[in-house]
Write a protein that holds these residues in place. Structure first.
Motif, PDB file in Angstrom:
ATOM      1  N   LEU A   1      54.497  -6.686 -13.680  1.00  0.00           N
ATOM      2  CA  LEU A   1      54.053  -6.138 -14.955  1.00  0.00           C
ATOM      3  C   LEU A   1      54.159  -4.620 -15.008  1.00  0.00           C
ATOM      4  O   LEU A   1      54.109  -4.035 -16.078  1.00  0.00           O
ATOM      5  CB  LEU A   1      52.612  -6.571 -15.239  1.00  0.00           C
ATOM      6  N   TRP A   2      54.325  -3.969 -13.855  1.00  0.00           N
ATOM      7  CA  TRP A   2      54.435  -2.514 -13.830  1.00  0.00           C
ATOM      8  C   TRP A   2      55.888  -2.057 -13.820  1.00  0.00           C
ATOM      9  O   TRP A   2      56.280  -1.227 -14.621  1.00  0.00           O
ATOM     10  CB  TRP A   2      53.698  -1.959 -12.617  1.00  0.00           C
ATOM     11  N   CYS A   3      56.716  -2.628 -12.936  1.00  0.00           N
ATOM     12  CA  CYS A   3      58.078  -2.113 -12.771  1.00  0.00           C
ATOM     13  C   CYS A   3      59.175  -3.091 -13.189  1.00  0.00           C
ATOM     14  O   CYS A   3      60.326  -2.685 -13.334  1.00  0.00           O
ATOM     15  CB  CYS A   3      58.299  -1.676 -11.330  1.00  0.00           C
ATOM     16  N   GLY A   4      58.850  -4.361 -13.366  1.00  0.00           N
ATOM     17  CA  GLY A   4      59.837  -5.331 -13.821  1.00  0.00           C
ATOM     18  C   GLY A   4      60.672  -5.982 -12.729  1.00  0.00           C
ATOM     19  O   GLY A   4      61.601  -6.721 -13.026  1.00  0.00           O
ATOM     20  N   VAL A   5      60.343  -5.743 -11.476  1.00  0.00           N
ATOM     21  CA  VAL A   5      61.067  -6.348 -10.355  1.00  0.00           C
ATOM     22  C   VAL A   5      60.615  -7.805 -10.193  1.00  0.00           C
ATOM     23  O   VAL A   5      59.426  -8.101 -10.322  1.00  0.00           O
ATOM     24  CB  VAL A   5      60.786  -5.548  -9.056  1.00  0.00           C
ATOM     25  N   PRO A   6      61.536  -8.736  -9.902  1.00  0.00           N
ATOM     26  CA  PRO A   6      61.114 -10.122  -9.679  1.00  0.00           C
ATOM     27  C   PRO A   6      60.164 -10.227  -8.485  1.00  0.00           C
ATOM     28  O   PRO A   6      60.350  -9.574  -7.466  1.00  0.00           O
ATOM     29  CB  PRO A   6      62.414 -10.868  -9.384  1.00  0.00           C
ATOM     30  N   ILE A   7      59.127 -11.060  -8.628  1.00  0.00           N
ATOM     31  CA  ILE A   7      58.126 -11.232  -7.583  1.00  0.00           C
ATOM     32  C   ILE A   7      58.381 -12.553  -6.877  1.00  0.00           C
ATOM     33  O   ILE A   7      58.490 -13.592  -7.513  1.00  0.00           O
ATOM     34  CB  ILE A   7      56.705 -11.255  -8.177  1.00  0.00           C
TER      35      ILE A   7
ATOM     36  N   THR B   1      51.015 -20.269  -2.050  1.00  0.00           N
ATOM     37  CA  THR B   1      49.605 -20.636  -1.981  1.00  0.00           C
ATOM     38  C   THR B   1      48.803 -19.611  -2.763  1.00  0.00           C
ATOM     39  O   THR B   1      49.181 -18.449  -2.864  1.00  0.00           O
ATOM     40  CB  THR B   1      49.088 -20.660  -0.529  1.00  0.00           C
ATOM     41  N   GLY B   2      47.690 -20.049  -3.306  1.00  0.00           N
ATOM     42  CA  GLY B   2      46.818 -19.138  -4.034  1.00  0.00           C
ATOM     43  C   GLY B   2      47.305 -18.854  -5.437  1.00  0.00           C
ATOM     44  O   GLY B   2      48.163 -19.545  -5.978  1.00  0.00           O
ATOM     45  N   ARG B   3      46.733 -17.794  -6.030  1.00  0.00           N
ATOM     46  CA  ARG B   3      47.080 -17.409  -7.392  1.00  0.00           C
ATOM     47  C   ARG B   3      48.474 -16.830  -7.461  1.00  0.00           C
ATOM     48  O   ARG B   3      48.969 -16.254  -6.496  1.00  0.00           O
ATOM     49  CB  ARG B   3      46.106 -16.344  -7.894  1.00  0.00           C
ATOM     50  N   LYS B   4      49.077 -16.948  -8.616  1.00  0.00           N
ATOM     51  CA  LYS B   4      50.381 -16.324  -8.842  1.00  0.00           C
ATOM     52  C   LYS B   4      50.175 -14.821  -8.962  1.00  0.00           C
ATOM     53  O   LYS B   4      49.230 -14.355  -9.594  1.00  0.00           O
ATOM     54  CB  LYS B   4      51.017 -16.851 -10.132  1.00  0.00           C
ATOM     55  N   ARG B   5      51.068 -14.070  -8.365  1.00  0.00           N
ATOM     56  CA  ARG B   5      50.960 -12.615  -8.386  1.00  0.00           C
ATOM     57  C   ARG B   5      51.533 -12.066  -9.687  1.00  0.00           C
ATOM     58  O   ARG B   5      52.516 -12.570 -10.208  1.00  0.00           O
ATOM     59  CB  ARG B   5      51.715 -12.026  -7.210  1.00  0.00           C
ATOM     60  N   ASP B   6      50.900 -10.997 -10.193  1.00  0.00           N
ATOM     61  CA  ASP B   6      51.371 -10.329 -11.399  1.00  0.00           C
ATOM     62  C   ASP B   6      52.106  -9.032 -11.085  1.00  0.00           C
ATOM     63  O   ASP B   6      52.826  -8.511 -11.926  1.00  0.00           O
ATOM     64  CB  ASP B   6      50.199 -10.013 -12.332  1.00  0.00           C
ATOM     65  N   TYR B   7      51.893  -8.495  -9.893  1.00  0.00           N
ATOM     66  CA  TYR B   7      52.494  -7.229  -9.493  1.00  0.00           C
ATOM     67  C   TYR B   7      53.183  -7.406  -8.145  1.00  0.00           C
ATOM     68  O   TYR B   7      52.721  -8.168  -7.296  1.00  0.00           O
ATOM     69  CB  TYR B   7      51.426  -6.135  -9.390  1.00  0.00           C
ATOM     70  N   CYS B   8      54.281  -6.672  -7.938  1.00  0.00           N
ATOM     71  CA  CYS B   8      55.027  -6.810  -6.687  1.00  0.00           C
ATOM     72  C   CYS B   8      54.350  -6.076  -5.534  1.00  0.00           C
ATOM     73  O   CYS B   8      54.561  -6.428  -4.379  1.00  0.00           O
ATOM     74  CB  CYS B   8      56.464  -6.318  -6.870  1.00  0.00           C
ATOM     75  N   ARG B   9      53.568  -5.071  -5.837  1.00  0.00           N
ATOM     76  CA  ARG B   9      52.866  -4.294  -4.811  1.00  0.00           C
ATOM     77  C   ARG B   9      51.444  -4.038  -5.237  1.00  0.00           C
ATOM     78  O   ARG B   9      51.128  -3.979  -6.427  1.00  0.00           O
ATOM     79  CB  ARG B   9      53.555  -2.932  -4.624  1.00  0.00           C
ATOM     80  N   ARG B  10      50.590  -3.818  -4.275  1.00  0.00           N
ATOM     81  CA  ARG B  10      49.192  -3.503  -4.561  1.00  0.00           C
ATOM     82  C   ARG B  10      49.089  -2.184  -5.333  1.00  0.00           C
ATOM     83  O   ARG B  10      48.258  -2.036  -6.231  1.00  0.00           O
ATOM     84  CB  ARG B  10      48.393  -3.412  -3.267  1.00  0.00           C
TER      85      ARG B  10
ATOM     86  N   GLU C   1      47.183  -1.176  -8.884  1.00  0.00           N
ATOM     87  CA  GLU C   1      46.262  -0.053  -9.030  1.00  0.00           C
ATOM     88  C   GLU C   1      46.710   0.895 -10.139  1.00  0.00           C
ATOM     89  O   GLU C   1      45.878   1.379 -10.915  1.00  0.00           O
ATOM     90  CB  GLU C   1      46.139   0.698  -7.706  1.00  0.00           C
ATOM     91  N   TYR C   2      48.024   1.170 -10.232  1.00  0.00           N
ATOM     92  CA  TYR C   2      48.537   2.030 -11.295  1.00  0.00           C
ATOM     93  C   TYR C   2      48.229   1.424 -12.667  1.00  0.00           C
ATOM     94  O   TYR C   2      47.818   2.134 -13.583  1.00  0.00           O
ATOM     95  CB  TYR C   2      50.045   2.214 -11.184  1.00  0.00           C
ATOM     96  N   ALA C   3      48.419   0.121 -12.803  1.00  0.00           N
ATOM     97  CA  ALA C   3      48.160  -0.551 -14.072  1.00  0.00           C
ATOM     98  C   ALA C   3      46.675  -0.487 -14.416  1.00  0.00           C
ATOM     99  O   ALA C   3      46.310  -0.239 -15.577  1.00  0.00           O
ATOM    100  CB  ALA C   3      48.635  -1.996 -14.011  1.00  0.00           C
TER     101      ALA C   3
END
Length: 61
Positions: free
Chosen positions: A10-16, A21-30, A34-36
């Motif tokens: 959601l920040w940079c547009g790179v495929p994740i 397992t667990g929740r689907k990620r919305d950001y490629c990096r932590r 934080e920036y968002a």
């Protein structure tokens, strides 16, 4: 989503690449998460200062 069905950051547009397992990620990096968060917080504070985020009903004449 990209051509392969991967979510995009959601920040940079790179495929994740999801771990499976667990929740689907919305950001490629932590840091992008934080920036968002910081940007949302700053926008909310600016809106509050300018009076845009008020939930008060408008005054009737």
């Amino acid at each position: 989503m990209d051509d392969h069905g991967n979510r995009l950051c959601l920040w940079c547009g790179v495929p994740i690449i999801q771990t499976g397992t667990g929740r689907k990620r919305d950001y490629c990096r932590r840091t992008h998460r934080e920036y968002a968060y910081r940007e949302r917080t700053i926008r909310r504070r600016i809106g509050d200062a300018l009076g845009y985020n008020r939930s008060d009903p408008p005054a009737t004449p």
